[in-house]
Design a protein around this motif. Structure first.
Motif, PDB file in Angstrom:
ATOM      1  N   GLN A 176      22.258 -16.236  13.857  1.00 14.79           N
ATOM      2  CA  GLN A 176      21.845 -16.907  14.930  1.00 14.79           C
ATOM      3  C   GLN A 176      20.332 -16.742  15.282  1.00 14.79           C
ATOM      4  OE1 GLN A 176      24.537 -15.788  18.366  1.00 14.79           O
ATOM      5  NE2 GLN A 176      25.317 -17.722  18.178  1.00 14.79           N
ATOM      6  N   ILE A 177      19.994 -15.433  15.089  1.00 10.12           N
ATOM      7  CA  ILE A 177      18.463 -15.185  15.378  1.00 10.12           C
ATOM      8  C   ILE A 177      17.840 -15.443  14.022  1.00 10.12           C
ATOM      9  CG2 ILE A 177      18.741 -12.997  14.533  1.00 10.12           C
ATOM     10  CD1 ILE A 177      16.662 -12.310  17.138  1.00 10.12           C
ATOM     11  N   SER A 178      18.106 -15.399  12.973  1.00  9.86           N
ATOM     12  CA  SER A 178      17.654 -15.903  11.596  1.00  9.86           C
ATOM     13  C   SER A 178      17.450 -17.313  11.568  1.00  9.86           C
ATOM     14  CB  SER A 178      18.426 -15.514  10.467  1.00  9.86           C
ATOM     15  OG  SER A 178      18.546 -14.230  10.265  1.00  9.86           O
ATOM     16  N   ASP A 207      25.140  -6.606  23.117  1.00 10.38           N
ATOM     17  CA  ASP A 207      26.309  -6.719  24.089  1.00 10.38           C
ATOM     18  C   ASP A 207      27.292  -7.753  23.503  1.00 10.38           C
ATOM     19  OD1 ASP A 207      25.279  -4.458  25.387  1.00 10.38           O
ATOM     20  OD2 ASP A 207      24.300  -5.805  27.032  1.00 10.38           O
ATOM     21  N   ASP A 208      26.843  -8.945  23.016  1.00 13.64           N
ATOM     22  CA  ASP A 208      27.786  -9.935  22.378  1.00 13.64           C
ATOM     23  C   ASP A 208      28.456  -9.271  21.339  1.00 13.64           C
ATOM     24  OD1 ASP A 208      26.356 -11.792  23.992  1.00 13.64           O
ATOM     25  OD2 ASP A 208      25.452 -12.815  22.339  1.00 13.64           O
ATOM     26  N   MET A 209      27.921  -8.392  20.485  1.00 14.17           N
ATOM     27  CA  MET A 209      28.874  -7.676  19.442  1.00 14.17           C
ATOM     28  C   MET A 209      29.913  -6.746  20.006  1.00 14.17           C
ATOM     29  SD  MET A 209      25.670  -6.926  16.566  1.00 14.17           S
ATOM     30  CE  MET A 209      26.183  -5.144  16.656  1.00 14.17           C
ATOM     31  N   PHE A 210      29.341  -5.946  21.054  1.00 14.06           N
ATOM     32  CA  PHE A 210      30.133  -5.359  21.920  1.00 14.06           C
ATOM     33  C   PHE A 210      31.773  -6.081  22.389  1.00 14.06           C
ATOM     34  CE2 PHE A 210      31.847  -3.201  25.811  1.00 14.06           C
ATOM     35  CZ  PHE A 210      32.231  -2.271  25.426  1.00 14.06           C
ATOM     36  N   LEU A 211      31.214  -7.129  23.080  1.00 15.50           N
ATOM     37  CA  LEU A 211      32.177  -8.113  23.715  1.00 15.50           C
ATOM     38  C   LEU A 211      32.927  -8.562  22.644  1.00 15.50           C
ATOM     39  CD1 LEU A 211      29.937  -9.445  26.819  1.00 15.50           C
ATOM     40  CD2 LEU A 211      31.839  -7.661  26.977  1.00 15.50           C
ATOM     41  N   ASN A 212      32.313  -9.494  21.593  1.00 14.45           N
ATOM     42  CA  ASN A 212      33.296  -9.887  20.577  1.00 14.45           C
ATOM     43  C   ASN A 212      34.202  -8.751  20.052  1.00 14.45           C
ATOM     44  OD1 ASN A 212      31.819 -12.264  20.904  1.00 14.45           O
ATOM     45  ND2 ASN A 212      30.424 -11.743  19.220  1.00 14.45           N
ATOM     46  N   ILE A 256      40.634  -3.775  12.288  1.00 17.39           N
ATOM     47  CA  ILE A 256      40.417  -4.555  13.222  1.00 17.39           C
ATOM     48  C   ILE A 256      38.988  -4.618  13.913  1.00 17.39           C
ATOM     49  CG2 ILE A 256      40.950  -6.163  15.216  1.00 17.39           C
ATOM     50  CD1 ILE A 256      42.588  -6.779  12.510  1.00 17.39           C
ATOM     51  N   PHE A 257      39.005  -3.296  14.416  1.00 19.71           N
ATOM     52  CA  PHE A 257      37.508  -3.028  15.112  1.00 19.71           C
ATOM     53  C   PHE A 257      36.394  -3.291  14.243  1.00 19.71           C
ATOM     54  CE2 PHE A 257      34.273   0.100  15.781  1.00 19.71           C
ATOM     55  CZ  PHE A 257      33.881  -0.057  16.985  1.00 19.71           C
ATOM     56  N   LEU A 258      36.538  -2.749  13.030  1.00 19.57           N
ATOM     57  CA  LEU A 258      35.545  -2.910  12.062  1.00 19.57           C
ATOM     58  C   LEU A 258      35.236  -4.192  11.539  1.00 19.57           C
ATOM     59  CD1 LEU A 258      33.459  -1.292  10.039  1.00 19.57           C
ATOM     60  CD2 LEU A 258      35.510  -1.469   8.366  1.00 19.57           C
ATOM     61  N   TYR A 259      36.267  -4.928  11.250  1.00 16.19           N
ATOM     62  CA  TYR A 259      36.020  -6.406  10.897  1.00 16.19           C
ATOM     63  C   TYR A 259      35.483  -7.211  11.900  1.00 16.19           C
ATOM     64  CZ  TYR A 259      39.640  -5.428   7.038  1.00 16.19           C
ATOM     65  OH  TYR A 259      40.325  -4.856   6.002  1.00 16.19           O
ATOM     66  N   SER A 260      36.087  -6.906  13.355  1.00 16.59           N
ATOM     67  CA  SER A 260      35.475  -7.751  14.447  1.00 16.59           C
ATOM     68  C   SER A 260      33.940  -7.361  14.711  1.00 16.59           C
ATOM     69  CB  SER A 260      36.334  -7.534  15.663  1.00 16.59           C
ATOM     70  OG  SER A 260      37.479  -7.776  15.695  1.00 16.59           O
ATOM     71  N   PHE A 265      28.515  -9.050  14.078  1.00 17.39           N
ATOM     72  CA  PHE A 265      26.996  -8.751  13.552  1.00 17.39           C
ATOM     73  C   PHE A 265      26.479  -9.626  12.681  1.00 17.39           C
ATOM     74  CE2 PHE A 265      24.017  -6.339  10.330  1.00 17.39           C
ATOM     75  CZ  PHE A 265      23.246  -6.072  11.529  1.00 17.39           C
ATOM     76  N   ILE A 266      27.341 -10.247  11.775  1.00 24.03           N
ATOM     77  CA  ILE A 266      26.992 -11.183  10.740  1.00 24.03           C
ATOM     78  C   ILE A 266      26.558 -12.432  11.513  1.00 24.03           C
ATOM     79  CG2 ILE A 266      27.711 -12.812   8.874  1.00 24.03           C
ATOM     80  CD1 ILE A 266      29.079 -10.270   7.855  1.00 24.03           C
TER      81      ILE A 266
END
Length: 145
Positions: A106-108, A117-122, A91-95, A100-101
């Motif tokens: 979003q930036i692309s 930090d969004d990735m960490f919080l998600n 679940i850690f890996l999938y989340s 990350f994707i």
């Protein structure tokens, strides 16, 4: 405990649809369209959030800090119901990978900022969802016996 897997799949697809709408097509996303912004310094956004915290308001539930956690709670809750092979590490890996994707997308497409930090919080949100589903399933199992 038995549950309707089709219903869980429908909930998961609805969750993904709502998440993608909010992350890529909502009114807020139209306001930041075309802007390239990023944060690659871990905990920088979180530190900024804490330094400027001015008390709890209901709007805090959807802001950057709590909103990112809440956005991934259903992900961590539903994945274990859909796939039997799961544990907290998966679940850690999938989340993390899903987050990350999203950040790269979003930036692309310039509809949001890339923020580590969004990735960490998600990821934290996904892990909390996983713990909640395990507690829920354990308590349901205990009541049935």
């Amino acid at each position: 405990m038995k549950y309707n897997k089709l219903a869980v799949w429908v909930m998961f697809v609805c969750y993904l649809g709502l998440l993608f709408y909010l992350l890529f097509f909502s009114a807020y996303r139209n306001n930041v369209k075309g802007i390239i912004a990023y944060n690659v310094i871990p905990f920088d956004s979180i530190k900024n959030y804490i330094n400027h915290y001015d008390g709890f308001r209901i709007s805090r539930l959807t802001d950057n800090f709590f909103g990112n956690i809440a956005a991934f709670l259903p992900f961590g809750f539903l994945i274990p119901l859909l796939f039997e092979r799961n544990n907290i590490y998966l679940i850690f890996l999938y989340s993390f990978l899903f987050s990350f994707i999203i950040e790269i997308t979003q930036i692309s497409f310039r509809v949001g900022a890339f923020d580590v930090d969004d990735m960490f919080l998600n990821t934290i949100g996904g892990l909390i969802g996983y713990v909640l589903v395990k507690v829920f399933l354990f308590s349901r199992h205990m009541k049935l016996n």
